[in-house]
Design a protein around this motif. Structure first.
Motif, PDB file in Angstrom:
ATOM      1  N   TYR A  19       0.857  -1.188   0.000  1.00  0.00           N
ATOM      2  CA  TYR A  19       0.000   0.000   0.000  1.00  0.00           C
ATOM      3  C   TYR A  19       0.890   1.233   0.000  1.00  0.00           C
ATOM      4  N   PHE A  20       0.346   2.344  -0.529  1.00  0.00           N
ATOM      5  CA  PHE A  20       1.180   3.515  -0.761  1.00  0.00           C
ATOM      6  C   PHE A  20       0.628   4.752  -0.074  1.00  0.00           C
ATOM      7  N   CYS A  21       1.550   5.656   0.238  1.00  0.00           N
ATOM      8  CA  CYS A  21       1.202   7.008   0.642  1.00  0.00           C
ATOM      9  C   CYS A  21       2.095   7.964  -0.136  1.00  0.00           C
ATOM     10  N   THR A  22       1.842   9.266  -0.028  1.00  0.00           N
ATOM     11  CA  THR A  22       2.658  10.255  -0.725  1.00  0.00           C
ATOM     12  C   THR A  22       3.636  10.891   0.251  1.00  0.00           C
ATOM     13  N   THR A  29      -1.674  10.758   9.211  1.00  0.00           N
ATOM     14  CA  THR A  29      -2.469  10.277   8.076  1.00  0.00           C
ATOM     15  C   THR A  29      -1.952   8.930   7.584  1.00  0.00           C
ATOM     16  N   VAL A  30      -0.626   8.801   7.539  1.00  0.00           N
ATOM     17  CA  VAL A  30      -0.021   7.538   7.083  1.00  0.00           C
ATOM     18  C   VAL A  30      -0.356   6.407   8.048  1.00  0.00           C
ATOM     19  N   VAL A  39      -1.662  -3.298   7.912  1.00  0.00           N
ATOM     20  CA  VAL A  39      -0.312  -3.673   7.480  1.00  0.00           C
ATOM     21  C   VAL A  39       0.692  -3.052   8.431  1.00  0.00           C
ATOM     22  N   SER A  40       1.865  -3.649   8.497  1.00  0.00           N
ATOM     23  CA  SER A  40       2.908  -3.164   9.400  1.00  0.00           C
ATOM     24  C   SER A  40       3.903  -2.239   8.700  1.00  0.00           C
ATOM     25  N   ALA A  41       3.741  -2.069   7.376  1.00  0.00           N
ATOM     26  CA  ALA A  41       4.642  -1.189   6.631  1.00  0.00           C
ATOM     27  C   ALA A  41       3.900  -0.604   5.443  1.00  0.00           C
ATOM     28  N   ILE A  42       4.304   0.579   5.037  1.00  0.00           N
ATOM     29  CA  ILE A  42       3.677   1.245   3.895  1.00  0.00           C
ATOM     30  C   ILE A  42       4.773   1.873   3.044  1.00  0.00           C
ATOM     31  N   ALA A  43       4.566   1.882   1.725  1.00  0.00           N
ATOM     32  CA  ALA A  43       5.560   2.434   0.800  1.00  0.00           C
ATOM     33  C   ALA A  43       5.209   3.881   0.476  1.00  0.00           C
ATOM     34  N   VAL A  44       6.242   4.702   0.409  1.00  0.00           N
ATOM     35  CA  VAL A  44       6.065   6.114   0.068  1.00  0.00           C
ATOM     36  C   VAL A  44       6.372   6.268  -1.423  1.00  0.00           C
ATOM     37  N   ARG A  45       5.378   6.721  -2.194  1.00  0.00           N
ATOM     38  CA  ARG A  45       5.521   6.781  -3.640  1.00  0.00           C
ATOM     39  C   ARG A  45       5.400   8.223  -4.140  1.00  0.00           C
ATOM     40  N   GLU A  46       6.334   8.582  -5.030  1.00  0.00           N
ATOM     41  CA  GLU A  46       6.332   9.914  -5.633  1.00  0.00           C
ATOM     42  C   GLU A  46       6.603   9.772  -7.120  1.00  0.00           C
ATOM     43  N   HIS A  47       5.662  10.285  -7.936  1.00  0.00           N
ATOM     44  CA  HIS A  47       5.787  10.203  -9.399  1.00  0.00           C
ATOM     45  C   HIS A  47       6.027   8.751  -9.846  1.00  0.00           C
ATOM     46  N   ASP A  48       5.196   7.847  -9.354  1.00  0.00           N
ATOM     47  CA  ASP A  48       5.242   6.421  -9.718  1.00  0.00           C
ATOM     48  C   ASP A  48       6.536   5.731  -9.312  1.00  0.00           C
ATOM     49  N   LYS A  49       7.273   6.327  -8.401  1.00  0.00           N
ATOM     50  CA  LYS A  49       8.506   5.704  -7.921  1.00  0.00           C
ATOM     51  C   LYS A  49       8.468   5.613  -6.403  1.00  0.00           C
ATOM     52  N   TYR A  69       6.054  14.634  16.348  1.00  0.00           N
ATOM     53  CA  TYR A  69       6.420  14.223  14.993  1.00  0.00           C
ATOM     54  C   TYR A  69       5.223  13.860  14.125  1.00  0.00           C
ATOM     55  N   THR A  70       4.074  13.653  14.709  1.00  0.00           N
ATOM     56  CA  THR A  70       2.932  13.119  13.953  1.00  0.00           C
ATOM     57  C   THR A  70       2.420  14.066  12.880  1.00  0.00           C
ATOM     58  N   ARG A  71       2.760  15.350  12.980  1.00  0.00           N
ATOM     59  CA  ARG A  71       2.310  16.306  11.963  1.00  0.00           C
ATOM     60  C   ARG A  71       3.374  16.598  10.918  1.00  0.00           C
ATOM     61  N   GLN A  72       4.512  15.920  11.043  1.00  0.00           N
ATOM     62  CA  GLN A  72       5.570  16.127  10.064  1.00  0.00           C
ATOM     63  C   GLN A  72       5.294  15.323   8.793  1.00  0.00           C
ATOM     64  N   PRO A  73       5.736  15.821   7.611  1.00  0.00           N
ATOM     65  CA  PRO A  73       5.592  15.020   6.370  1.00  0.00           C
ATOM     66  C   PRO A  73       6.380  13.716   6.491  1.00  0.00           C
ATOM     67  N   ILE A  74       5.817  12.683   5.960  1.00  0.00           N
ATOM     68  CA  ILE A  74       6.454  11.370   6.070  1.00  0.00           C
ATOM     69  C   ILE A  74       7.809  11.345   5.362  1.00  0.00           C
ATOM     70  N   SER A  75       8.010  12.228   4.374  1.00  0.00           N
ATOM     71  CA  SER A  75       9.272  12.257   3.634  1.00  0.00           C
ATOM     72  C   SER A  75      10.454  12.611   4.521  1.00  0.00           C
ATOM     73  N   GLU A  76      10.179  13.320   5.661  1.00  0.00           N
ATOM     74  CA  GLU A  76      11.257  13.739   6.539  1.00  0.00           C
ATOM     75  C   GLU A  76      11.677  12.628   7.507  1.00  0.00           C
ATOM     76  N   LEU A  77      10.880  11.577   7.584  1.00  0.00           N
ATOM     77  CA  LEU A  77      11.131  10.547   8.592  1.00  0.00           C
ATOM     78  C   LEU A  77      11.286   9.138   8.013  1.00  0.00           C
ATOM     79  N   MET A  78      10.887   8.941   6.764  1.00  0.00           N
ATOM     80  CA  MET A  78      10.859   7.592   6.174  1.00  0.00           C
ATOM     81  C   MET A  78      12.273   7.015   6.033  1.00  0.00           C
TER      82      MET A  78
END
Length: 571
Positions: A19-22, A29-30, A39-49, A69-78
């Motif tokens: 499953y994906f998030c942005t 939200t994630v 699920v125990s893990a989620i993939a972060v997808r940007e522009h189909d990658k 940290y819960t309001r931070q974008p997932i890109s900063e923590l993934m």
């Protein structure tokens, strides 16, 4: 433990759904998406990658360090980068990749490089069918004895800090004499709660599933799957006191360790065999390169994969000019479709074909080669290749033709010699006997030929014989044979003679060829000939008799004045 001998691929293993998030979505939200899909893990997808991964463990770790940290974008923590594995790759390669990189998950991509699932080391191990190994191992000390225990009124932050501090994915919870357990998945539920200060007890599972140290890992494994949980409480077999927590990770770690140890041993053995194979391949390539025979290797559809230097020397084509093409570029057009159809039928039936074939060089010259085609297929390998080995036999064929010509044809005039004339007379007699037909044999001998040799020389005499042979060929019908027996003696075999008149007309035609003079050494020379004739079956039924009677008739002609013909028996 014994690894499966089947060549498993990544696509054969059970993978976790993806499953994906942005990248711009916040952690809360994630987390909601993860709980929604369980699920125990989620993939972060940007522009189909896929650019990152976020897991339950990441949530617990960040909650213990930073409550905001819960309001931070997932890109900063993934977690990044994301390591991929092709679905067609071997599972053994995936296991080694996890071990070498120190990771537990790989992103599975399909042949179009699109993500299709998440592969864990546990998934890899599960695919090996290791129930027998788990049945032989007891739980013993394969569990976490230092699981923290918190009070039921502890907050989310306190629970996360205890998990992070002890590096576990669960804590035991005590509340009013009861015992429960909170896992990393429960931490996600607590995160989604509006009131983060709520006591943890209400998120704890109290229906604990227990095992003892004396139980087998297989028993624990079945309980985890049966109850669809990831944690078991280990209790003393007598006192039933809690000793710690056993997770699926503990079981996987135990068998993964054994799996990777054996996998490395298997791969070491494979590498040793591969080295030996490389040595054999090196020797084979050296032999192919040094071979004086041309060698061409194609795939199952006939596309050229490799040629050796002798191929280039014999055909004029370099390796770069033929690799990727088919052997049709060598075709001379000499053979029809039936020839090639028969070749492939034999090759399919026997696995080998041998024979002569006419091909064309790069410069357009046609040559003859002796070709051997071998079908090669390794055991348990679907790939079929063909090896064509050929030798240029053009010169040998020319030599064979020359030898045959010397054996059966007169070197001076090109006419059949005595041997070939007798062979054809023997065949003609057999045919005449079956068909009850007549044939005639003529002995043609030049008059006073010795005088030509003595007065003008042998070279002029040879030139005269050539011109005589050319004139006599005008008297030969289709199916008849004109031969030179030697010296100035010629013979003519007339097949399927209908009447004596036909033979006499032929003899008169031969005599007429000598009416005109011969031009020799810028001189005009007149030569005549004497002809002796014998008929089958009138004058004999065997080859020896017919030849003897024709010879006798020819000498009678000379005695009577030459320049005429005589029958062995007057008409």
């Amino acid at each position: 433990m014994q690894l499966s001998t089947r060549d498993y691929r990544v696509k054969d293993a059970r993978t976790s759904p993806l499953y994906f998030c942005t990248p711009t979505q916040d952690v809360l939200t994630v987390v909601a998406l993860m709980r929604q899909h369980n699920v125990s893990a989620i993939a972060v997808r940007e522009h189909d990658k896929v650019v990152g991964i976020w897991t339950e463990s990441d949530c617990v770790r960040m909650q213990s360090q930073n409550q905001g940290y819960t309001r931070q974008p997932i890109s900063e923590l993934m977690s990044t980068p994301v390591h991929c594995i092709d679905s067609e790759d071997k599972l053994s390669d995936a296991a080694l990749k996890c071990a070498n990189l120190g990771i537990r998950h790989l992103l599975v991509v399909d042949p179009n490089e699109q993500p299709s699932g998440l592969l864990s080391l546990g998934n890899i191990v599960d695919s090996q069918g290791l129930e027998h190994y788990l049945h032989l191992k007891i739980i013993g000390t394969h569990f976490d004895r230092h699981v923290p225990c918190v009070q039921g009124d502890s907050t989310l932050t306190q629970v996360a800090q205890q998990m992070a501090k002890s590096n576990t994915h669960a804590v035991l919870v005590k509340h009013r004499g009861e015992l429960g357990i909170i896992t990393a998945a429960d931490v996600l539920d607590m995160l989604l709660c509006r009131d983060k200060q709520q006591p943890c007890w209400q998120y704890a599972s109290t229906e604990l599933v227990t095992v003892t140290p004396k139980d087998t890992l297989l028993c624990a494994y079945h309980k985890l799957h049966q109850h669809r949980i990831r944690h078991l409480v280990v209790v003393d077999s007598h006192s039933r006191c809690e000793l710690g927590v056993l997770t699926l990770k503990h079981i996987n770690t135990e068998i993964e360790s054994a799996y990777l140890t054996e996998l490395r041993a298997v791969l070491a053995e494979r590498d040793s065999a591969l080295q030996a194979s490389k040595k054999d391949l090196y020797l084979a390539n050296k032999i192919i390169a040094a071979s004086l025979d041309g060698i061409m290797i194609t795939d199952h559809s006939g596309v050229i994969l490799q040629v050796n230097p002798a191929f280039s020397r014999l055909t004029g084509y370099s390796a770069e000019e033929v690799v990727g093409k088919t052997p049709k570029l060598l075709s001379s057009g000499h053979h029809d479709e039936a020839f090639y159809h028969s070749m492939w039928q034999t090759l399919a039936r026997d696995g080998v074909w041998q024979g002569e074939i006419h091909n064309r060089r790069k410069d357009g010259d046609t040559y003859v080669e002796w070709l051997t085609i071998i079908a090669i297929q390794e055991q348990d390998d679907e790939n079929l290749v063909y090896a064509g080995i050929f030798t240029d036999i053009t010169e040998r064929k020319a030599a064979e033709r020359k030898i045959a010509k010397l054996a059966y044809f007169d070197d001076l005039t090109g006419l059949p010699n005595r041997r070939l004339f007798k062979d054809r007379l023997s065949v003609a007699l057999a045919h005449s006997q079956r068909q009850q037909q007549r044939l005639a044999v003529m002995f043609i001998d030049l008059d006073h030929f010795k005088g030509v040799n003595d007065s003008l020389g042998h070279s002029i005499g040879d030139e005269l014989l050539k011109q005589v042979a050319q004139r006599l060929q005008h008297c030969v019908r289709s199916g008849d044979t004109l031969a030179r027996l030697g010296g100035d003696e010629f013979t003519l075999l007339l097949n399927e003679v209908d009447s004596l008149d036909e033979v006499i007309r032929c003899a008169e035609t031969v005599l007429a060829q000598f009416n005109a003079s011969f031009s020799l050494a810028q001189k005009s020379i007149t030569v005549t000939t004497s002809i002796g004739i014998s008929l089958y079956p009138d004058d004999g039924g065997s080859m020896e008799t017919l030849l003897k009677h024709a010879d006798v008739a020819m000498y009678r002609c000379k005695d009577l004045g030459r320049n005429s013909y005589q029958l062995i028996r007057p008409p």
